[in-house]
Write an enzyme that holds these catalytic residues in place. Structure first.
Site, PDB file in Angstrom:
ATOM      1  N   ARG A 131       0.769  -1.309   0.017  1.00 19.20           N
ATOM      2  CA  ARG A 131       0.009   0.132   0.097  1.00 19.20           C
ATOM      3  C   ARG A 131       0.984   1.332   0.118  1.00 19.20           C
ATOM      4  O   ARG A 131       2.139   1.263   0.502  1.00 19.20           O
ATOM      5  CB  ARG A 131      -0.832   0.229   1.087  1.00 19.20           C
ATOM      6  N   THR A 132       0.424   2.168  -0.485  1.00 22.03           N
ATOM      7  CA  THR A 132       1.059   3.581  -0.322  1.00 22.03           C
ATOM      8  C   THR A 132       1.206   3.910   1.007  1.00 22.03           C
ATOM      9  O   THR A 132       0.289   4.194   1.833  1.00 22.03           O
ATOM     10  CB  THR A 132       0.451   4.591  -1.015  1.00 22.03           C
ATOM     11  N   GLN A 133       2.686   4.199   1.340  1.00 18.78           N
ATOM     12  CA  GLN A 133       2.792   4.500   2.732  1.00 18.78           C
ATOM     13  C   GLN A 133       2.876   6.170   2.866  1.00 18.78           C
ATOM     14  O   GLN A 133       2.532   6.479   4.185  1.00 18.78           O
ATOM     15  CB  GLN A 133       4.152   3.900   3.146  1.00 18.78           C
TER      16      GLN A 133
END
Length: 266
Positions: A42-44
């Site tokens: 996932r986009t952090q």
């Protein structure tokens, strides 16, 4: 053919594995595997980002503004990125935050407009429907722990009514006569409230433009992720207009009087 009995949808054959020595989650699977499935993340945090978007109500409609900078971290990398997106005939969506996520949202909105057009039922999506759709998309992605890292302002004018509302990566929504995202929520919002609130039905377009320009100038002075190149959008009963990129007139002479600036240390 799958020769592993536990994959047949039947109870385990104790004669084959009497004590369950082969852990269930490690048993062979006949499902096709994606080579990159282990690498999906996932986009952090947002990578290429836009900063503030401003929106106000005035007598004839809605006015919004955003600069054209997309920063790569702290690097002012892309200086010609439009962040005000017309949707349909009477709505503008302005975005701060991750620009790739905004491009994804633009794709969704374009598809939504096309679907509405091909229905040929005489109806068009208004700003309140667009805002509701975006709030559902943002909340759904947040619920999957994979949010779209944006703060959005939706402005529009339809059936004689002005609409201005906000939605962010958590699906949080609210509406007001003045809105700002990013650093503008701290620096520009107080200025907008002082200039606009209580005067929404009296401000002319020229006065609204002066207020927006002054706020964009203050943001350029104070926000390290902003740019002096920006666009202004107006939404009235005549439709949507997004200006060409324009430049702020700025003066930095005031800095000479600031203690600690240049050679002045006392």
């Amino acid at each position: 053919m799958d020769h592993f009995p536990t994959n047949w949808g039947r109870p385990r054959n104790d004669a084959y594995d009497a004590y369950g020595t082969h852990p269930i989650h490690h048993r062979p699977s006949n499902v096709p595997k994606d080579t990159f499935s282990e690498g999906v993340q996932r986009t952090q945090q947002p990578i290429v980002t836009g900063t503030s978007v401003l929106g106000i109500k005035y007598k004839d409609g809605i006015m919004m503004a955003a600069d054209n900078l997309a920063s790569y971290g702290s690097l002012a990398r892309f200086k010609d990125v439009p962040r005000l997106q017309p949707v349909g005939t009477n709505t503008i969506v302005g975005a701060g935050g991750d620009m790739s996520d905004f491009q994804y949202l633009q794709t969704l909105l374009d598809g939504l407009v096309v679907d509405e057009f091909t229905a040929q039922d005489g109806n068009t999506l208004g700003p309140d429907e667009i805002h509701e759709y975006l709030s559902q998309v943002m909340y759904a992605r947040r619920s999957k722990m994979n949010p779209l890292w944006n703060s959005l302002i939706v402005g529009g004018y339809k059936d004689g009514k002005r609409f201005l509302a906000y939605v962010d990566l958590l699906g949080t929504t609210y509406s007001a006569s003045t809105l700002a995202t990013g650093y503008g929520a701290y620096i520009a919002q107080p200025l907008l409230r002082k200039a606009v609130e209580g005067r929404e039905d009296d401000l002319t377009e020229e006065q609204a433009r002066q207020i927006i320009e002054e706020c964009m100038r203050v943001l350029f002075y104070r926000d390290a992720r902003s740019l002096d190149k920006y666009q202004v959008a107006t939404i009235t009963d005549k439709g949507v207009t997004v200006s060409e990129s324009q430049f702020l007139k700025t003066s930095w002479s005031f800095a000479e009087g600031i203690r600690g600036y240049g050679a002045q240390t006392q």
